[in-house]
Structures are given as C-alpha cells and as structure tokens.
Design a protein around this motif. Structure first.
Motif, short mmCIF file in Angstrom:
data_model
loop_
_atom_site.label_atom_id
_atom_site.label_comp_id
_atom_site.label_asym_id
_atom_site.label_seq_id
_atom_site.Cartn_x
_atom_site.Cartn_y
_atom_site.Cartn_z
N GLY A 1 79.78 32.69 -6.51
CA GLY A 1 78.72 31.82 -5.86
C GLY A 1 78.16 29.97 -6.08
N ALA A 2 79.41 29.69 -6.01
CA ALA A 2 78.85 28.26 -6.27
C ALA A 2 78.03 27.62 -5.39
N ARG A 3 77.67 26.60 -5.65
CA ARG A 3 77.01 25.47 -4.59
C ARG A 3 78.16 24.43 -4.54
N VAL A 4 78.14 24.23 -3.08
CA VAL A 4 79.14 23.43 -2.91
C VAL A 4 79.27 23.12 -1.32
N LEU A 5 79.43 21.09 -1.94
CA LEU A 5 79.29 19.79 0.04
C LEU A 5 80.26 20.64 0.20
N ASP A 6 80.99 20.59 1.39
CA ASP A 6 81.82 19.73 2.45
C ASP A 6 81.78 18.83 3.13
N ALA A 7 81.68 17.40 2.27
CA ALA A 7 81.84 15.90 3.05
C ALA A 7 82.77 15.80 3.58
N GLY A 8 83.04 15.16 4.83
CA GLY A 8 83.06 15.09 6.18
C GLY A 8 84.32 15.93 6.99
N ALA A 9 83.58 17.75 6.71
CA ALA A 9 84.09 19.24 6.86
C ALA A 9 85.05 19.17 8.12
N GLY A 10 84.72 18.20 8.70
CA GLY A 10 85.57 18.10 10.16
C GLY A 10 85.02 19.22 11.10
N MET A 11 86.21 20.75 11.65
CA MET A 11 85.05 21.45 12.06
C MET A 11 85.20 22.48 11.33
N GLY A 12 85.09 22.56 10.16
CA GLY A 12 84.98 23.36 9.30
C GLY A 12 85.17 24.49 8.13
N ARG A 13 86.86 24.21 8.78
CA ARG A 13 87.46 25.38 8.89
C ARG A 13 87.48 25.57 6.94
N VAL A 14 87.86 24.19 6.61
CA VAL A 14 87.59 24.15 4.31
C VAL A 14 86.37 24.87 3.93
N HIS B 1 80.08 31.32 -1.48
CA HIS B 1 79.86 30.41 -2.06
C HIS B 1 78.64 30.04 -1.26
N HIS B 2 77.79 29.66 -1.94
CA HIS B 2 76.87 29.00 -1.02
C HIS B 2 77.11 27.02 -0.44
N VAL B 3 78.18 27.03 0.82
CA VAL B 3 78.17 26.15 1.23
C VAL B 3 77.45 25.17 2.43
N LEU B 4 77.82 24.35 2.19
CA LEU B 4 76.55 23.58 3.09
C LEU B 4 78.14 22.39 3.61
N ALA B 5 78.48 22.27 4.80
CA ALA B 5 79.07 21.73 5.70
C ALA B 5 78.06 19.45 5.80
N VAL B 6 78.92 18.49 5.59
CA VAL B 6 78.34 17.51 6.00
C VAL B 6 79.49 16.26 7.34
N GLU B 7 78.81 16.26 8.54
CA GLU B 7 80.27 15.94 9.18
C GLU B 7 79.22 14.83 10.58
N PRO B 8 80.02 13.75 10.27
CA PRO B 8 78.91 12.92 11.47
C PRO B 8 79.90 12.92 12.69
N ASP B 9 81.04 13.26 12.93
CA ASP B 9 81.55 13.13 14.20
C ASP B 9 80.85 14.17 15.03
N ALA B 10 80.52 13.67 16.36
CA ALA B 10 79.53 14.98 17.31
C ALA B 10 80.11 15.69 17.85
N GLY B 11 81.44 15.82 18.45
CA GLY B 11 82.63 16.63 18.72
C GLY B 11 82.38 17.87 17.48
N LEU B 12 83.43 16.74 16.47
CA LEU B 12 83.88 18.04 15.57
C LEU B 12 82.93 18.94 14.95
N VAL B 13 81.81 18.58 14.92
CA VAL B 13 79.80 19.46 14.54
C VAL B 13 80.06 20.18 15.35
N ALA B 14 80.20 20.21 17.18
CA ALA B 14 80.01 20.59 17.66
C ALA B 14 80.99 21.82 17.56
N ARG B 15 82.37 21.36 17.81
CA ARG B 15 83.50 22.40 17.36
C ARG B 15 83.08 23.83 16.17
N ALA B 16 82.84 22.83 15.20
CA ALA B 16 82.37 23.50 14.26
C ALA B 16 80.99 24.99 13.72
#
Length: 209
Positions: A46-59, A68-83
């Motif tokens: 149940g950890a607090r996890v940040l995925d920096a540069g998460a890409g399409m969000g697979r990890v 786990h309590h996860v937040l993804a961070v991703e600046p690429d709009a195309g990858l955000v849409a895919r995630a």
C-alpha cells in the motif's frame, strides 16, 4: 515551469514507436511488468508511489494493480492519451516532473511525499540538456523519509535523441542532488552491473545509515 525542450520531445514523431510497441505487447498479453516487479519489492504494501516519466503508464498501472497508491507524471500528450485509454483508472498528471508542485499534488488527491519514485525506461537520458541535477533534486524532494528512487537507462547507445550518461557522471549528479546510491544492477532482475544498461536504487543522503 520548464523552459528547455526535453531530448524526448526532440524526437517528434519518431517517438511513436514506443507507445505503439508497448500497446501491442499489452494487447497481446505479453509480460511488460519487469520494472514493476522490482519496484514492488522496494516498498511496503500500500505504498505511495510516483512514476516520473510514466510513458503509456504500464509500470504505474502494474503497481496500482498490486495495491499501491500510484500517481503517474508524463509530459508527452500522446503518451498521456494512450495511458488514459489503456488504463482509465490510473491518475496521470500531464506535466514534466520539474513542474510538479504541492498544489498539483493536492488537486490530484496525491500525497506530497512518496515511499518510492520510479523513473525507468530511459527517463534520465531524455531530460532537457543541463537539467539532470534539477530533475534528480526534484525526485529527492518528492521522497518521504526512508523513501527510495528506482531508475534505469542505457548509459551509452540509447534511443535516438537520448544522451550518453556515464555511470560516474550520473553518480556525481545524484550526489549533487542530495541522493546516494544504495545499489546498482545490470537489469530489473538484479543481474550484475553491465556497461549496456544500468538500474539504480537511490535514497536521500540524509537517510543514509
């Protein structure tokens, strides 16, 4: 706000291969969770996890599925849409990690500090030129006491537009950012260090025993 374009952004449409490749693997039911298995082992349940540069969000999604309590961070709009299309329950901040602040985290219902920050998939060799220490410092600042950072990248001969990042140079930058190396491996299955790929586990210097 970040001012310089990242090395990833310089790739333009040439980057499409990344999302297309992993989207196909996910659709086919292939194993794309190698990084997530190691990340899961590095933090409590149940950890607090940040995925920096998460890409399409697979990890990030794999870690979310593990409770786990996860937040993804991703600046690429195309990858955000895919995630968002692939993992609709995954929260994603569509910004560069350097732009993440307490207001954004609060608006996303996320904590201000994390037990684990993940930056795998060559994130560090794609950041904007000259921002490596700043990015590492931001990862440091996002850690809760006792938290750790998991990174992985090709130090040489990486993808198009990425930089070469010698391990000694990376360690110097991490140290300048207030981090120290807990471990270095050659893969996410903890093989011995190699010259072709590096996996790092980092912690805050103030947490060093």
């Amino acid at each position: 706000m970040t001012a310089r374009p990242t090395r990833w952004a310089a790739g333009g449409s040439d980057n499409d291969y990344y999302a297309e490749t992993f989207a196909a693997l996910v659709a086919e039911g292939e194993d794309v969770e190698g990084e997530a298995r190691l990340a899961d082992a590095l933090c409590p349940r149940g950890a607090r996890v940040l995925d920096a540069g998460a890409g399409m969000g697979r990890v990030a999604a794999a870690l979310q599925q593990r409770g786990h309590h996860v937040l993804a961070v991703e600046p690429d709009a195309g990858l955000v849409a895919r995630a968002q299309a692939t993992y609709p329950d995954l929260p994603v901040l569509p910004v560069d990690v350097l732009d993440v602040d307490a207001r954004m985290l609060a608006a996303a219902g996320a904590p201000e500090a994390f037990d684990l920050v993940v930056a795998v998939g060559n994130v560090m060799v794609f950041v904007a030129e000259g921002t490596e220490v700043a990015v590492l410092r931001r990862l440091h600042d996002l850690l809760a006491p006792g938290g750790r950072v998991l990174l992985g990248f090709h130090p040489v001969d990486g993808p198009t537009t990425s930089r070469d990042y010698a391990p000694a140079d990376f360690v110097a930058d991490a140290t300048a950012a207030g981090l120290h190396v807990d471990a270095r491996y050659g893969s996410y299955e903890l093989h011995p260090p190699t010259d072709s790929y590096v996996v790092w586990v980092l912690a805050r210097g103030t947490d060093r025993a």
